[in-house]
Design a protein around this motif. Structure first.
Motif, PDB file in Angstrom:
ATOM      1  N   MET A  88      -4.561  -0.249   5.295  1.00  0.00           N
ATOM      2  CA  MET A  88      -4.257  -0.451   6.714  1.00  0.00           C
ATOM      3  C   MET A  88      -4.216   0.882   7.458  1.00  0.00           C
ATOM      4  SD  MET A  88      -4.313  -3.605   7.092  1.00  0.00           S
ATOM      5  CE  MET A  88      -3.852  -3.640   8.794  1.00  0.00           C
ATOM      6  N   LYS A  89      -3.751   1.951   6.803  1.00  0.00           N
ATOM      7  CA  LYS A  89      -3.722   3.265   7.448  1.00  0.00           C
ATOM      8  C   LYS A  89      -5.129   3.770   7.718  1.00  0.00           C
ATOM      9  CE  LYS A  89       0.692   4.963   5.746  1.00  0.00           C
ATOM     10  NZ  LYS A  89       1.356   5.929   4.862  1.00  0.00           N
ATOM     11  N   THR A  90      -6.077   3.473   6.834  1.00  0.00           N
ATOM     12  CA  THR A  90      -7.438   3.947   7.028  1.00  0.00           C
ATOM     13  C   THR A  90      -8.185   3.127   8.067  1.00  0.00           C
ATOM     14  OG1 THR A  90      -8.352   2.591   5.239  1.00  0.00           O
ATOM     15  CG2 THR A  90      -7.587   4.801   4.666  1.00  0.00           C
ATOM     16  N   TRP A  91      -7.736   1.915   8.352  1.00  0.00           N
ATOM     17  CA  TRP A  91      -8.428   1.075   9.321  1.00  0.00           C
ATOM     18  C   TRP A  91      -8.171   1.483  10.762  1.00  0.00           C
ATOM     19  CZ3 TRP A  91      -7.634  -4.434   6.930  1.00  0.00           C
ATOM     20  CH2 TRP A  91      -8.517  -4.578   5.872  1.00  0.00           C
ATOM     21  N   GLY A  92      -7.166   2.230  11.000  1.00  0.00           N
ATOM     22  CA  GLY A  92      -6.923   2.655  12.371  1.00  0.00           C
ATOM     23  C   GLY A  92      -5.518   3.176  12.554  1.00  0.00           C
ATOM     24  N   PRO A  93      -5.299   3.850  13.650  1.00  0.00           N
ATOM     25  CA  PRO A  93      -3.968   4.402  13.894  1.00  0.00           C
ATOM     26  C   PRO A  93      -2.970   3.289  14.205  1.00  0.00           C
ATOM     27  CG  PRO A  93      -5.369   4.767  15.795  1.00  0.00           C
ATOM     28  CD  PRO A  93      -6.236   4.159  14.716  1.00  0.00           C
ATOM     29  N   MET A  94      -1.859   3.328  13.508  1.00  0.00           N
ATOM     30  CA  MET A  94      -0.817   2.327  13.742  1.00  0.00           C
ATOM     31  C   MET A  94       0.530   3.028  13.785  1.00  0.00           C
ATOM     32  SD  MET A  94      -1.659  -0.931  11.426  1.00  0.00           S
ATOM     33  CE  MET A  94      -3.265  -1.642  11.342  1.00  0.00           C
ATOM     34  N   SER A  95       1.409   2.463  14.542  1.00  0.00           N
ATOM     35  CA  SER A  95       2.762   3.001  14.590  1.00  0.00           C
ATOM     36  C   SER A  95       3.532   2.550  13.353  1.00  0.00           C
ATOM     37  CB  SER A  95       3.469   2.508  15.845  1.00  0.00           C
ATOM     38  OG  SER A  95       3.676   1.107  15.764  1.00  0.00           O
ATOM     39  N   GLU A  96       4.659   3.177  13.122  1.00  0.00           N
ATOM     40  CA  GLU A  96       5.487   2.807  11.965  1.00  0.00           C
ATOM     41  C   GLU A  96       5.978   1.361  12.080  1.00  0.00           C
ATOM     42  OE1 GLU A  96       6.980   3.129   8.294  1.00  0.00           O
ATOM     43  OE2 GLU A  96       5.737   4.621   9.290  1.00  0.00           O
ATOM     44  N   GLY A  97       6.242   0.924  13.311  1.00  0.00           N
ATOM     45  CA  GLY A  97       6.680  -0.456  13.519  1.00  0.00           C
ATOM     46  C   GLY A  97       5.622  -1.460  13.091  1.00  0.00           C
ATOM     47  N   THR A  98       4.383  -1.176  13.406  1.00  0.00           N
ATOM     48  CA  THR A  98       3.293  -2.066  13.016  1.00  0.00           C
ATOM     49  C   THR A  98       3.131  -2.065  11.503  1.00  0.00           C
ATOM     50  OG1 THR A  98       2.174  -1.571  15.099  1.00  0.00           O
ATOM     51  CG2 THR A  98       0.862  -2.596  13.374  1.00  0.00           C
ATOM     52  N   MET A  99       3.239  -0.894  10.886  1.00  0.00           N
ATOM     53  CA  MET A  99       3.137  -0.812   9.430  1.00  0.00           C
ATOM     54  C   MET A  99       4.266  -1.596   8.761  1.00  0.00           C
ATOM     55  SD  MET A  99       0.388   0.643   8.628  1.00  0.00           S
ATOM     56  CE  MET A  99       0.720   0.686   6.879  1.00  0.00           C
ATOM     57  N   ASN A 100       5.468  -1.526   9.317  1.00  0.00           N
ATOM     58  CA  ASN A 100       6.584  -2.297   8.762  1.00  0.00           C
ATOM     59  C   ASN A 100       6.336  -3.789   8.870  1.00  0.00           C
ATOM     60  OD1 ASN A 100       8.064  -0.062   7.980  1.00  0.00           O
ATOM     61  ND2 ASN A 100       9.205   0.047   9.901  1.00  0.00           N
ATOM     62  N   MET A 101       5.741  -4.220   9.975  1.00  0.00           N
ATOM     63  CA  MET A 101       5.418  -5.639  10.140  1.00  0.00           C
ATOM     64  C   MET A 101       4.446  -6.085   9.048  1.00  0.00           C
ATOM     65  SD  MET A 101       3.235  -7.625  13.044  1.00  0.00           S
ATOM     66  CE  MET A 101       1.766  -6.915  12.335  1.00  0.00           C
ATOM     67  N   TRP A 102       3.394  -5.282   8.815  1.00  0.00           N
ATOM     68  CA  TRP A 102       2.411  -5.621   7.781  1.00  0.00           C
ATOM     69  C   TRP A 102       3.061  -5.627   6.402  1.00  0.00           C
ATOM     70  CZ3 TRP A 102      -1.970  -7.981   8.452  1.00  0.00           C
ATOM     71  CH2 TRP A 102      -2.644  -7.855   9.649  1.00  0.00           C
ATOM     72  N   ARG A 103       3.916  -4.641   6.112  1.00  0.00           N
ATOM     73  CA  ARG A 103       4.595  -4.587   4.809  1.00  0.00           C
ATOM     74  C   ARG A 103       5.436  -5.841   4.593  1.00  0.00           C
ATOM     75  NH1 ARG A 103       6.320   0.634   6.259  1.00  0.00           N
ATOM     76  NH2 ARG A 103       4.759   2.106   5.594  1.00  0.00           N
ATOM     77  N   THR A 104       6.197  -6.212   5.608  1.00  0.00           N
ATOM     78  CA  THR A 104       7.051  -7.393   5.516  1.00  0.00           C
ATOM     79  C   THR A 104       6.224  -8.643   5.278  1.00  0.00           C
ATOM     80  OG1 THR A 104       8.658  -6.363   6.997  1.00  0.00           O
ATOM     81  CG2 THR A 104       8.799  -8.756   6.716  1.00  0.00           C
ATOM     82  N   MET A 105       5.151  -8.785   6.043  1.00  0.00           N
ATOM     83  CA  MET A 105       4.296  -9.958   5.896  1.00  0.00           C
ATOM     84  C   MET A 105       3.675 -10.008   4.497  1.00  0.00           C
ATOM     85  SD  MET A 105       1.188 -11.297   8.316  1.00  0.00           S
ATOM     86  CE  MET A 105       0.056  -9.994   7.891  1.00  0.00           C
ATOM     87  N   PHE A 106       3.192  -8.863   4.009  1.00  0.00           N
ATOM     88  CA  PHE A 106       2.569  -8.829   2.694  1.00  0.00           C
ATOM     89  C   PHE A 106       3.591  -9.114   1.598  1.00  0.00           C
ATOM     90  CE2 PHE A 106       0.954  -6.642  -1.087  1.00  0.00           C
ATOM     91  CZ  PHE A 106      -0.246  -7.339  -1.236  1.00  0.00           C
ATOM     92  N   ASP A 107       4.797  -8.554   1.729  1.00  0.00           N
ATOM     93  CA  ASP A 107       5.848  -8.820   0.750  1.00  0.00           C
ATOM     94  C   ASP A 107       6.181 -10.301   0.686  1.00  0.00           C
ATOM     95  OD1 ASP A 107       6.054  -6.197  -0.041  1.00  0.00           O
ATOM     96  OD2 ASP A 107       7.798  -5.748   1.222  1.00  0.00           O
ATOM     97  N   GLN A 108       6.246 -10.954   1.838  1.00  0.00           N
ATOM     98  CA  GLN A 108       6.561 -12.376   1.876  1.00  0.00           C
ATOM     99  C   GLN A 108       5.437 -13.205   1.260  1.00  0.00           C
ATOM    100  OE1 GLN A 108       7.417 -13.046   5.996  1.00  0.00           O
ATOM    101  NE2 GLN A 108       9.495 -12.247   5.850  1.00  0.00           N
ATOM    102  N   MET A 109       4.189 -12.803   1.515  1.00  0.00           N
ATOM    103  CA  MET A 109       3.051 -13.545   0.946  1.00  0.00           C
ATOM    104  C   MET A 109       2.974 -13.373  -0.562  1.00  0.00           C
ATOM    105  SD  MET A 109      -0.062 -13.155   3.710  1.00  0.00           S
ATOM    106  CE  MET A 109      -0.438 -11.525   3.171  1.00  0.00           C
ATOM    107  N   SER A 110       3.345 -12.203  -1.069  1.00  0.00           N
ATOM    108  CA  SER A 110       3.236 -11.938  -2.497  1.00  0.00           C
ATOM    109  C   SER A 110       4.486 -12.335  -3.276  1.00  0.00           C
ATOM    110  CB  SER A 110       2.926 -10.467  -2.742  1.00  0.00           C
ATOM    111  OG  SER A 110       4.005  -9.656  -2.317  1.00  0.00           O
ATOM    112  N   GLY A 111       5.495 -12.824  -2.562  1.00  0.00           N
ATOM    113  CA  GLY A 111       6.732 -13.226  -3.227  1.00  0.00           C
ATOM    114  C   GLY A 111       7.675 -12.073  -3.487  1.00  0.00           C
ATOM    115  N   GLY A 112       7.353 -10.892  -2.972  1.00  0.00           N
ATOM    116  CA  GLY A 112       8.197  -9.722  -3.183  1.00  0.00           C
ATOM    117  C   GLY A 112       9.306  -9.572  -2.176  1.00  0.00           C
ATOM    118  N   GLY A 113       9.277 -10.392  -1.129  1.00  0.00           N
ATOM    119  CA  GLY A 113      10.299 -10.279  -0.084  1.00  0.00           C
ATOM    120  C   GLY A 113      11.596 -10.935  -0.513  1.00  0.00           C
ATOM    121  N   LYS A 114      12.660 -10.592   0.164  1.00  0.00           N
ATOM    122  CA  LYS A 114      13.959 -11.169  -0.136  1.00  0.00           C
ATOM    123  C   LYS A 114      14.003 -12.598   0.403  1.00  0.00           C
ATOM    124  CE  LYS A 114      16.229  -6.729   0.136  1.00  0.00           C
ATOM    125  NZ  LYS A 114      17.142  -5.892   0.878  1.00  0.00           N
TER     126      LYS A 114
END
Length: 79
Positions: free
Chosen positions: A51-77
């Motif tokens: 995601m970092k290589t695809w374009g400039p993103m703020s830390e907030g956007t990166m956190n959103m993607w991390r949260t979404m990916f964690d939830q999809m992979s079952g790694g989220g709380k």
């Protein structure tokens, strides 16, 4: 007055005629990375790096993607 012109050429010929750059090496590198990700499995760290290589993103956007990916992979709380 209406004029119609048809060109019979390949995409490669059209690209050269228009003076556009050849992005074949970039496309090939992208395909190789995606094949590696598919064969090895996506980790949250690898997904973040992509995601970092695809374009400039703020830390907030990166956190959103991390949260979404964690939830999809079952790694989220779970609540």
């Amino acid at each position: 007055m209406k004029v119609t012109v048809d060109f019979d050429c390949t995409p490669e010929e059209a690209r050269r005629f228009m003076g556009l750059p050849d992005l074949t090496p970039v496309h090939q590198a992208y395909i190789e990375r995606m094949q590696k990700a598919a064969s090895e499995g996506l980790t949250p760290e690898y997904f973040t790096e992509i995601m970092k290589t695809w374009g400039p993103m703020s830390e907030g956007t990166m956190n959103m993607w991390r949260t979404m990916f964690d939830q999809m992979s079952g790694g989220g709380k779970k609540k």
